[in-house]
Design a protein around this motif. Structure first.
Motif, PDB file in Angstrom:
ATOM      1  N   GLU A 152       2.310  54.097  22.389  1.00 37.72           N
ATOM      2  CA  GLU A 152       1.788  53.409  21.211  1.00 37.72           C
ATOM      3  C   GLU A 152       2.686  52.210  20.960  1.00 37.72           C
ATOM      4  OE1 GLU A 152      -0.180  55.263  17.633  1.00 37.72           O
ATOM      5  OE2 GLU A 152       1.793  54.745  16.826  1.00 37.72           O
ATOM      6  N   SER A 168      -0.628  42.908  16.883  1.00 36.69           N
ATOM      7  CA  SER A 168      -1.568  44.018  17.049  1.00 36.69           C
ATOM      8  C   SER A 168      -0.850  45.354  17.175  1.00 36.69           C
ATOM      9  CB  SER A 168      -2.439  43.795  18.293  1.00 36.69           C
ATOM     10  OG  SER A 168      -1.641  43.875  19.457  1.00 36.69           O
ATOM     11  N   GLU A 169      -1.654  46.383  17.076  1.00 35.58           N
ATOM     12  CA  GLU A 169      -1.190  47.753  17.290  1.00 35.58           C
ATOM     13  C   GLU A 169      -2.187  48.389  18.245  1.00 35.58           C
ATOM     14  OE1 GLU A 169      -0.532  51.875  14.741  1.00 35.58           O
ATOM     15  OE2 GLU A 169      -0.868  49.996  13.680  1.00 35.58           O
ATOM     16  N   TYR A 170      -1.685  48.963  19.326  1.00 38.26           N
ATOM     17  CA  TYR A 170      -2.584  49.561  20.301  1.00 38.26           C
ATOM     18  C   TYR A 170      -1.957  50.775  20.966  1.00 38.26           C
ATOM     19  CZ  TYR A 170       0.125  46.944  23.788  1.00 38.26           C
ATOM     20  OH  TYR A 170       1.140  46.437  24.561  1.00 38.26           O
ATOM     21  N   GLN A 171      -2.824  51.575  21.549  1.00 32.80           N
ATOM     22  CA  GLN A 171      -2.417  52.721  22.344  1.00 32.80           C
ATOM     23  C   GLN A 171      -2.735  52.397  23.787  1.00 32.80           C
ATOM     24  OE1 GLN A 171      -4.937  55.507  20.309  1.00 32.80           O
ATOM     25  NE2 GLN A 171      -3.277  56.199  18.994  1.00 32.80           N
ATOM     26  N   GLU A 223       6.409  52.585  20.098  1.00 30.24           N
ATOM     27  CA  GLU A 223       6.785  53.317  18.893  1.00 30.24           C
ATOM     28  C   GLU A 223       6.804  54.811  19.182  1.00 30.24           C
ATOM     29  OE1 GLU A 223       6.974  52.260  15.387  1.00 30.24           O
ATOM     30  OE2 GLU A 223       7.267  50.251  16.193  1.00 30.24           O
ATOM     31  N   LYS A 228       3.417  48.543  18.855  1.00 30.10           N
ATOM     32  CA  LYS A 228       3.151  47.704  17.689  1.00 30.10           C
ATOM     33  C   LYS A 228       3.863  46.383  17.902  1.00 30.10           C
ATOM     34  CE  LYS A 228       2.696  51.452  14.396  1.00 30.10           C
ATOM     35  NZ  LYS A 228       3.184  52.043  13.144  1.00 30.10           N
ATOM     36  N   THR A 229       3.096  45.301  17.764  1.00 37.10           N
ATOM     37  CA  THR A 229       3.668  43.963  17.829  1.00 37.10           C
ATOM     38  C   THR A 229       3.335  43.262  16.522  1.00 37.10           C
ATOM     39  OG1 THR A 229       1.698  42.919  18.767  1.00 37.10           O
ATOM     40  CG2 THR A 229       3.261  43.897  20.334  1.00 37.10           C
ATOM     41  N   GLU A 230       3.800  42.043  16.395  1.00 34.70           N
ATOM     42  CA  GLU A 230       3.462  41.271  15.193  1.00 34.70           C
ATOM     43  C   GLU A 230       1.963  41.045  15.093  1.00 34.70           C
ATOM     44  OE1 GLU A 230       5.614  37.624  14.921  1.00 34.70           O
ATOM     45  OE2 GLU A 230       7.550  38.595  15.142  1.00 34.70           O
ATOM     46  N   SER A 232      -6.958  48.844  15.246  1.00 34.60           N
ATOM     47  CA  SER A 232      -7.637  48.233  14.092  1.00 34.60           C
ATOM     48  C   SER A 232      -9.057  47.777  14.426  1.00 34.60           C
ATOM     49  CB  SER A 232      -6.814  47.064  13.546  1.00 34.60           C
ATOM     50  OG  SER A 232      -6.705  46.052  14.518  1.00 34.60           O
ATOM     51  N   GLU A 271      10.361  44.690  19.728  1.00 31.94           N
ATOM     52  CA  GLU A 271       9.005  44.413  19.297  1.00 31.94           C
ATOM     53  C   GLU A 271       7.956  44.985  20.244  1.00 31.94           C
ATOM     54  OE1 GLU A 271       7.455  40.579  17.311  1.00 31.94           O
ATOM     55  OE2 GLU A 271       7.354  40.276  19.468  1.00 31.94           O
ATOM     56  N   LYS A 272       8.198  44.960  21.544  1.00 31.78           N
ATOM     57  CA  LYS A 272       7.212  45.444  22.495  1.00 31.78           C
ATOM     58  C   LYS A 272       7.543  46.830  23.019  1.00 31.78           C
ATOM     59  CE  LYS A 272       5.651  40.900  23.824  1.00 31.78           C
ATOM     60  NZ  LYS A 272       5.492  39.933  24.878  1.00 31.78           N
TER      61      LYS A 272
END
Length: 171
Positions: free
Chosen positions: A50, A56-59, A23, A52-54, A90, A19-20
């Motif tokens: 990059e 949020s999505e961040y760089q 990607e 992606k978690t449950e 987002s 999850e952490k």
């Protein structure tokens, strides 16, 4: 030999979960942000992750980088450099930390240790110590500021510093 374990399935899944894990990742990367084929900004970084978690999505840019924004005519509108950056995709929000320097097209410099850039609202701000140097050499300091992302309308909070005024009265 007999071994036993008292971990639940949830504990095992949380340990082995990806999850952490990033990607995507890269080194010496450049991102180009456009709107209707017009370049709005570019981001350069030594390292990129990059995630992606449950929630949020961040760089993540753990070694920092530089963001350059452009006017509609393609000229440089401003630039921000930092030793660490995080882009919440987002929310269109950049978090910049550690030796943050923002430079406007007219020569203003903003130095701080923490700055946020809200791309959606066209706003940069901080609640930390900030030092602003104008193009004519004046230095203003304060705790916190907000500005449009072109740094044309800066509001400095808890201000300290020296301001020199020209006395242009007729004699």
């Amino acid at each position: 030999m007999l071994l036993s374990c008292e971990n639940s399935i949830k504990e095992v899944q949380s340990i082995t979960s990806n999850e952490k894990a990033p990607e995507r990742s890269g080194k010496n990367v450049e991102f180009i942000f456009t709107d209707s084929t017009r370049i709005k900004s570019r981001a350069f970084a030594l390292e990129f992750l990059e995630v992606k978690t449950e929630d949020s999505e961040y760089q993540d840019f753990p070694k920092g980088g530089r963001i350059t924004s452009y006017d509609k005519d393609g000229s440089i509108a401003g630039q921000i450099e930092a030793n660490y950056a995080k882009h919440l995709i987002s929310d269109q929000l950049w978090e910049l930390r550690n030796k943050v320097v923002a430079i406007s097209d007219d020569g203003k410099n903003i130095n701080t240790e923490l700055m946020f850039w809200d791309q959606g609202k066209g706003l940069i701000y901080s609640d930390q110590y900030v030092r602003i140097t104008t193009d004519d050499g004046q230095v203003l300091e304060g705790i916190g500021f907000s500005s449009d992302d072109k740094m044309n309308k800066i509001t400095l909070k808890k201000v300290t510093g020296e301001v020199y005024l020209n006395d242009e009265t007729e004699q």
